[in-house]
Design a protein around this motif. Structure first.
Motif, short mmCIF file in Angstrom:
data_model
loop_
_atom_site.label_atom_id
_atom_site.label_comp_id
_atom_site.label_asym_id
_atom_site.label_seq_id
_atom_site.Cartn_x
_atom_site.Cartn_y
_atom_site.Cartn_z
N GLN A 228 83.68 -48.90 -7.65
CA GLN A 228 83.17 -50.34 -7.84
C GLN A 228 81.76 -50.38 -7.74
N SER A 229 81.17 -49.85 -7.00
CA SER A 229 79.53 -49.80 -7.21
C SER A 229 79.01 -48.96 -8.31
N ALA A 230 79.84 -48.22 -9.03
CA ALA A 230 79.25 -48.04 -10.27
C ALA A 230 79.21 -48.64 -11.41
N VAL B 249 77.01 -42.84 -6.70
CA VAL B 249 77.34 -44.04 -5.99
C VAL B 249 78.38 -43.86 -4.87
N SER B 250 78.36 -45.21 -3.96
CA SER B 250 79.23 -44.95 -2.89
C SER B 250 80.81 -44.96 -3.08
N THR B 251 81.04 -46.04 -4.16
CA THR B 251 82.44 -46.11 -4.59
C THR B 251 82.39 -46.41 -6.04
N ALA C 294 82.95 -43.98 -13.86
CA ALA C 294 82.70 -44.52 -12.60
C ALA C 294 83.43 -43.49 -11.62
N ASP D 284 79.06 -52.16 -10.54
CA ASP D 284 78.00 -53.09 -9.98
C ASP D 284 76.56 -52.68 -10.30
N LYS D 285 76.31 -51.47 -10.39
CA LYS D 285 75.07 -50.92 -10.51
C LYS D 285 74.50 -50.48 -12.03
N TYR D 286 75.62 -50.09 -12.75
CA TYR D 286 75.22 -49.35 -13.73
C TYR D 286 75.95 -49.77 -15.06
N LYS E 298 74.55 -54.79 -16.81
CA LYS E 298 73.80 -53.62 -16.21
C LYS E 298 73.17 -52.61 -16.96
N HIS F 212 80.95 -41.32 -8.96
CA HIS F 212 81.33 -41.25 -7.50
C HIS F 212 81.58 -40.04 -7.04
#
Length: 287
Positions: free
Chosen positions: A162-164, A158-160, A149, A166-168, A173, A153
């Protein structure tokens, strides 16, 4: 100071869950100890993921500097349970125990296989070289999804962090890889063989319904688990009451910890950690 076999920590500042850069924490064992002393902690447990490598370094540093800190030797073991990853903390363990070291080797092999497979999946998602970068970031420590993650980032993918997830790389995912962890029963047995106390880490964080959380706690108790981690820095009053209720209902001891990885404005070593008066503190098992 060495880990006491008999001690009452009730009136001391205690944090029984923290990480160094030997797993997915940011600070070295020595810097973590410095921070614990600066935070006026009396007792600190180092509980890295599936490794005890940082403990000897921290112990030596405390001795060399004659620091006023009691170090509890610990570990956080990843386990598999009905598709969920459940973490079992071992406290007051003998780090040289052969069964413990054998399990660590097994867990590290599973961790490495998961990481390489995740790297392949991320390449298919359009992110080449992430495994190598995550491995370099982990250094000699245990590679975790947090390293992946952080790389995503840092690369701007990814923007954060956590979004790593959430998305991947989160469950379900595209780049998620089911881990090959041991079972809860094995983790508890090995912790006990090393003379330690088995604690279910952060029960509130497993995204389980009340029914499934009860099922987990019942199995943990039946398989010899000793304590629940019922106090963390970021818990609502309702969560604290519910965790205490489970602790009392199932006659388990109570533990607490920051789950420190790096300092943030929401959490730090020892912050907002106080056990309720009407529970049995985990350190009573060490008396």
């Amino acid at each position: 100071m060495s880990t006491p076999k008999s001690h009452d920590f009730s009136n001391l500042r205690v944090d029984l869950h923290s990480h160094t850069n030997c797993s997915d924490g940011v600070l070295t064992p020595q810097t973590l100890v410095d921070r614990a002393v600066n935070c006026q902690l009396d007792v600190l447990a180092i509980t890295d993921h599936d490794t005890t490598r940082g403990i000897a370094m921290a112990q030596q540093y405390i001795r060399d500097k004659q620091m006023p800190l009691t170090l509890i030797s610990g570990i956080e073991i990843s386990t598999a349970w009905h598709g969920f990853e459940i973490h079992i903390v071992g406290l007051n363990i003998d780090t040289g125990n052969p069964q413990l070291q054998a399990l660590i080797t097994q867990q590290q092999q599973a961790r490495e296989l998961r990481a390489t497979t995740m790297g392949v999946k991320l390449e298919k998602c359009g992110f080449p070289g992430v495994y190598d970068a995550a491995k370099a970031l982990a250094g000699e420590g245990s590679i975790t999804r947090a390293h992946f993650a952080k790389v995503l980032h840092q690369q701007g993918s990814v923007s954060t962090m956590q979004s790593a997830f959430d998305k991947y790389i989160g469950k379900g995912k595209r780049a998620f890889v089911k881990p090959g962890w041991c079972e809860i029963k094995e983790a508890i047995a090995v912790i006990h063989s090393a003379g330690g106390t088995a604690v279910m880490a952060h029960p509130v964080r497993y995204d389980l319904s009340a029914k499934w959380l009860r099922r987990l706690i019942v199995q943990f108790k039946e398989e010899g688990g000793d304590a629940l981690e019922i106090v963390l820095p970021q818990m609502s009053p309702d969560q604290r009451r519910q965790m205490l209720t489970y602790c009392l209902e199932y006659d388990l001891y109570a533990s607490m910890g920051s789950d420190f990885h790096y300092p943030t404005k929401w959490s730090d070593l020892g912050r907002h950690l106080t056990l309720p008066d009407n529970c049995k503190a985990v350190w009573q098992l060490w008396q």
